[in-house]
Design a protein around this motif. Structure first.
Motif, PDB file in Angstrom:
ATOM      1  N   THR A 262       0.716  -1.126  -0.107  1.00  0.00           N
ATOM      2  CA  THR A 262       0.019  -0.016   0.090  1.00  0.00           C
ATOM      3  C   THR A 262       0.807   1.212   0.247  1.00  0.00           C
ATOM      4  OG1 THR A 262      -0.257  -0.168   2.433  1.00  0.00           O
ATOM      5  CG2 THR A 262      -2.153  -1.085   1.196  1.00  0.00           C
ATOM      6  N   GLN A 263       2.181   1.255   0.651  1.00  0.00           N
ATOM      7  CA  GLN A 263       3.116   2.274   0.911  1.00  0.00           C
ATOM      8  C   GLN A 263       3.436   2.645  -0.403  1.00  0.00           C
ATOM      9  OE1 GLN A 263       3.316   4.390   3.608  1.00  0.00           O
ATOM     10  NE2 GLN A 263       4.281   5.686   1.956  1.00  0.00           N
ATOM     11  N   SER A 264       4.015   1.713  -1.083  1.00  0.00           N
ATOM     12  CA  SER A 264       4.792   1.914  -2.330  1.00  0.00           C
ATOM     13  C   SER A 264       3.666   2.378  -3.610  1.00  0.00           C
ATOM     14  CB  SER A 264       5.667   0.671  -2.858  1.00  0.00           C
ATOM     15  OG  SER A 264       4.776  -0.437  -2.813  1.00  0.00           O
ATOM     16  N   ALA A 265       2.440   1.728  -3.373  1.00  0.00           N
ATOM     17  CA  ALA A 265       1.523   2.164  -4.253  1.00  0.00           C
ATOM     18  C   ALA A 265       1.306   3.637  -4.287  1.00  0.00           C
ATOM     19  CB  ALA A 265       0.023   1.454  -4.109  1.00  0.00           C
ATOM     20  N   ARG A 266       1.134   4.219  -3.056  1.00  0.00           N
ATOM     21  CA  ARG A 266       1.109   5.627  -2.778  1.00  0.00           C
ATOM     22  C   ARG A 266       2.123   6.392  -3.548  1.00  0.00           C
ATOM     23  NH1 ARG A 266       3.764   9.889  -0.381  1.00  0.00           N
ATOM     24  NH2 ARG A 266       2.313  11.402   0.005  1.00  0.00           N
ATOM     25  N   ASP A 267       3.336   5.835  -3.041  1.00  0.00           N
ATOM     26  CA  ASP A 267       4.703   6.648  -3.366  1.00  0.00           C
ATOM     27  C   ASP A 267       4.728   6.758  -5.002  1.00  0.00           C
ATOM     28  OD1 ASP A 267       5.026   6.873  -0.783  1.00  0.00           O
ATOM     29  OD2 ASP A 267       6.451   5.476  -0.812  1.00  0.00           O
ATOM     30  N   VAL A 268       4.358   5.616  -5.834  1.00  0.00           N
ATOM     31  CA  VAL A 268       4.462   5.533  -7.213  1.00  0.00           C
ATOM     32  C   VAL A 268       3.484   6.546  -7.806  1.00  0.00           C
ATOM     33  CG1 VAL A 268       3.632   4.037  -9.037  1.00  0.00           C
ATOM     34  CG2 VAL A 268       5.323   3.073  -7.566  1.00  0.00           C
ATOM     35  N   VAL A 269       2.387   6.580  -7.178  1.00  0.00           N
ATOM     36  CA  VAL A 269       1.262   7.629  -7.883  1.00  0.00           C
ATOM     37  C   VAL A 269       1.773   8.785  -7.485  1.00  0.00           C
ATOM     38  CG1 VAL A 269      -1.159   8.354  -7.708  1.00  0.00           C
ATOM     39  CG2 VAL A 269      -0.861   5.997  -7.507  1.00  0.00           C
ATOM     40  N   VAL A 270       2.281   9.322  -6.388  1.00  0.00           N
ATOM     41  CA  VAL A 270       2.698  10.707  -5.912  1.00  0.00           C
ATOM     42  C   VAL A 270       3.930  10.817  -7.094  1.00  0.00           C
ATOM     43  CG1 VAL A 270       3.983  11.874  -4.257  1.00  0.00           C
ATOM     44  CG2 VAL A 270       2.116  10.661  -3.851  1.00  0.00           C
ATOM     45  N   ASP A 271       4.982  10.024  -7.320  1.00  0.00           N
ATOM     46  CA  ASP A 271       5.783  10.216  -8.261  1.00  0.00           C
ATOM     47  C   ASP A 271       5.298  10.360  -9.738  1.00  0.00           C
ATOM     48  OD1 ASP A 271       8.397  10.011  -9.060  1.00  0.00           O
ATOM     49  OD2 ASP A 271       8.892   8.002  -8.834  1.00  0.00           O
ATOM     50  N   LEU A 272       4.418   9.639 -10.102  1.00  0.00           N
ATOM     51  CA  LEU A 272       4.022   9.660 -11.388  1.00  0.00           C
ATOM     52  C   LEU A 272       3.284  11.214 -11.692  1.00  0.00           C
ATOM     53  CD1 LEU A 272       3.003   7.812 -13.844  1.00  0.00           C
ATOM     54  CD2 LEU A 272       0.862   7.856 -13.176  1.00  0.00           C
ATOM     55  N   ASP A 293      -6.470  -1.883   4.506  1.00  0.00           N
ATOM     56  CA  ASP A 293      -6.647  -2.984   3.508  1.00  0.00           C
ATOM     57  C   ASP A 293      -5.464  -3.213   2.715  1.00  0.00           C
ATOM     58  OD1 ASP A 293      -7.540  -4.525   1.573  1.00  0.00           O
ATOM     59  OD2 ASP A 293      -9.133  -2.919   0.673  1.00  0.00           O
ATOM     60  N   ARG A 294      -4.921  -4.261   3.065  1.00  0.00           N
ATOM     61  CA  ARG A 294      -3.341  -4.450   2.343  1.00  0.00           C
ATOM     62  C   ARG A 294      -3.886  -5.066   0.980  1.00  0.00           C
ATOM     63  NH1 ARG A 294      -1.123  -9.634   2.783  1.00  0.00           N
ATOM     64  NH2 ARG A 294      -2.618 -11.188   3.732  1.00  0.00           N
ATOM     65  N   HIS A 295      -5.280  -5.360   0.630  1.00  0.00           N
ATOM     66  CA  HIS A 295      -5.439  -5.675  -0.877  1.00  0.00           C
ATOM     67  C   HIS A 295      -5.970  -4.541  -1.593  1.00  0.00           C
ATOM     68  CE1 HIS A 295      -4.741  -9.835   0.547  1.00  0.00           C
ATOM     69  NE2 HIS A 295      -5.380  -9.574   1.450  1.00  0.00           N
ATOM     70  N   SER A 296      -5.617  -3.115  -0.919  1.00  0.00           N
ATOM     71  CA  SER A 296      -6.347  -2.039  -1.737  1.00  0.00           C
ATOM     72  C   SER A 296      -5.656  -1.455  -2.930  1.00  0.00           C
ATOM     73  CB  SER A 296      -6.434  -0.711  -0.559  1.00  0.00           C
ATOM     74  OG  SER A 296      -4.876  -0.443  -0.207  1.00  0.00           O
ATOM     75  N   TRP A 297      -4.706  -2.530  -3.427  1.00  0.00           N
ATOM     76  CA  TRP A 297      -4.091  -2.276  -4.774  1.00  0.00           C
ATOM     77  C   TRP A 297      -4.120  -3.366  -5.618  1.00  0.00           C
ATOM     78  CZ3 TRP A 297       0.377  -4.650  -6.177  1.00  0.00           C
ATOM     79  CH2 TRP A 297       1.067  -5.532  -4.945  1.00  0.00           C
ATOM     80  N   LEU A 298      -3.720  -3.154  -7.046  1.00  0.00           N
ATOM     81  CA  LEU A 298      -3.950  -4.211  -8.058  1.00  0.00           C
ATOM     82  C   LEU A 298      -2.941  -3.799  -9.178  1.00  0.00           C
ATOM     83  CD1 LEU A 298      -5.364  -7.116  -8.863  1.00  0.00           C
ATOM     84  CD2 LEU A 298      -7.094  -5.294  -9.850  1.00  0.00           C
TER      85      LEU A 298
END
Ligand SMILES: Cc1cc2nc3c(=O)[nH]c(=O)nc-3n(C[C@H](O)[C@H](O)[C@H](O)COP(=O)(O)OP(=O)(O)OC[C@H]3O[C@@H](n4cnc5c(N)ncnc54)[C@H](O)[C@@H]3O)c2cc1C
Length: 469
Positions: A262-272, A293-298
């Protein structure tokens, strides 16, 4: 007293006289069919490879599954609208090209929808359906169904529906080459849900007069697209859904593939956003990972695929498919969940009124009707949003026209709700007529008003946005 008893007896249909339906898979399609058919008086068993808790809490959502307008009406034939959160009223579009120093804004428009759109966690939608299904006497069996099991199940009932999604048992239904446009995925996908973004309405005003009630659709002409919009998460409620669509060869693919939690999903979106859409970065930085929710990304990719939707098992028993098992869409046009509920609602109507056997031919006829009514158009609108070469003239004409005339943008996004008009807007003449009718003036005059923007407005940092002016 006696009369009331007699009336009750007449009205009651015993389980032995009810027509028996088996549904394999308890995603959105399976639970919608299950609830609708129990409500319609069928004896229904849903078979699922996961128990109820696992379906809700131990898997990511299959997709964001936004309902755009019309599908809400079909869904209401099965279940009342339970959700106040996740609703949106329009789309703010920005198109960019190039990278680094040579990055340029291409055009922007902000289109109100003529309908309500609703983004609800599909795990919640399915669980709410399952709860009602069980309350109303539906049976739920937890076991993975093999092709052999399917044969036996289909032999023992009146109807068997396969709702196992894009994988599962869909291989029983060979790909229909005439209706399938692609042999490989057209986008690499990252879906992620976030919290944060307090006071969003005011902060979003630089992009839309309707604030955070308009979703964002950022298009990078070479690399891909991003969607961000309000979302109802099953546990935390009001939240934000992001979907990134990376084109083949795009540098975004490597970025997406670096997501592991979940943390890296947020960091990638911020970076993008910081790199490709820095105008929005001050807002995106406020997004917080959804650790609850550790399944909140896909991560994933879909090969858009149409299957014939009716098949026979080893012993000749007939089965029909619904949802992604029948038609799998790239999510860029938001058609998968919508088409699943529309297909299912119309099938339930037909099943209720059909007194005879549910034969191969009868089921094929129902799928063909669905293809004519929605499937074909939904497939084409997905190609339009993918920027398929077939729709190059649409992009060339409709985007600048939408940038100068709000009705054209609204009609464009009307296709997410009702894609059928697109089938009649295929040639260049049909596109220019479409623009002219909406604008009340020749398409050439509309397009002549378009001027490339020099820059787009920037989001304020949260401190600036909250500071008194
Ligand atoms: C990133 C992304 C965004 C999306 N956004 C949108 C959108 O905005 N709007 C929209 O309309 N659609 C959208 N979609 C599509 C939408 O999410 C799907 O079309 C929809 O959820 C599919 O539901 P389904 O029930 O057919 O399949 P699934 O949700 O895949 O359900 C299938 C179920 O069957 C079970 N199963 C599989 N095999 C077996 C077996 N052998 N035995 C028993 N059970 C089995 C699985 O465990 C699963 O629970 C999106 C998709 C993606 C990937």
């Amino acid at each position: 007293m006696i009369r009331r008893y007699a009336f009750y007896q007449e009205g009651k249909v015993s389980n032995s006289t009810k027509r028996k339906v088996a549904i394999i898979g308890a995603g959105l399609a399976g639970t919608t069919a299950g609830l609708g058919l129990v409500n319609a008086g069928f004896d229904v068993t849903i078979y699922s490879d996961r128990d109820r808790g696992s379906l809700r809490n131990k898997v990511p959502p299959t997709g964001t599954a936004v309902y755009f307008g019309k599908s809400l009406e079909y869904d209401a034939e099965v279940i009342e609208d339970l959700y106040d959160i996740g609703n949106s009223t329009g789309m703010s579009v920005r198109i960019f090209s190039g990278a680094g120093e040579s990055r340029v804004p291409v055009l922007a428009f902000d289109s109100p929808f003529k309908y309500k759109a609703q983004a609800v966690d599909v795990r919640l939608r399915a669980d709410d359906r399952l709860a009602r299904f069980l309350e109303r006497g539906g049976k739920f069996e937890v076991r993975p169904v093999t092709l052999q099991d399917l044969d036996a199940i289909a032999g023992g009932g009146d109807l068997t529906l396969v709702a196992t999604g894009k994988g599962g048992l869909s291989s029983l239904f060979p790909v229909d080459p005439d209706r399938t446009a692609y042999s490989e995925p057209q986008r690499h996908l990252l879906l992620a849900t976030f919290k944060g973004l307090k006071n969003a309405d005011g902060q979003f005003a630089y992009r839309s007069s309707d604030g955070a009630r308009h979703n964002w659709f950022n298009i990078h002409a070479e690399f891909g697209e991003t969607f961000l919009g309000p979302y109802l998460h099953k546990d935390i409620g009001a939240s934000w859904a992001f979907i990134g669509f990376a084109k083949p060869g795009s540098p975004w693919i490597e970025l997406f593939n670096s997501v592991t939690d979940t943390q890296s999903a947020r960091d990638v979106v911020v970076d993008l956003y910081a790199t490709y859409f820095p105008e929005d970065a001050a807002l995106i930085e406020q997004l917080q990972p959804l650790h609850e929710d550790r399944h909140s990304w896909l991560l994933g990719a879909v090969t858009p695929t149409v299957r014939p939707a009716v098949a026979k098992t080893a012993n000749g028993n007939v089965v029909a498919s619904i949802g992604d098992a029948a038609i799998a869409f790239d999510p860029i046009g938001g058609q998968g969940a919508q088409t699943a509920v529309i297909q299912t609602a119309l099938l339930i109507r037909a099943l209720k009124s059909h007194g005879g056997k549910f034969t191969y031919e009868w089921l094929q006829e129902q799928f063909d009707k669905h293809w004519q009514h929605r499937g074909d158009a939904a497939t084409e609108v997905t190609r339009l949003f993918l920027g398929d070469p077939k729709y190059a003239a649409h992009g060339e004409l409709l985007f600048p026209a939408a940038a100068v005339n709000v009705d054209i943008g609204t009609a464009f996004f009307g296709l997410l709700s009702e894609p059928q008009p697109l089938l009649g807007i295929q040639t260049r003449d049909e596109i220019t007529n479409f623009i002219a009718e909406l604008a009340g003036e020749p398409a050439g005059d509309v397009l002549a008003k378009f001027k490339s923007p020099k820059a787009f407005a920037w989001a304020k940092s949260v401190n600036d946005a909250l500071a008194p002016s």
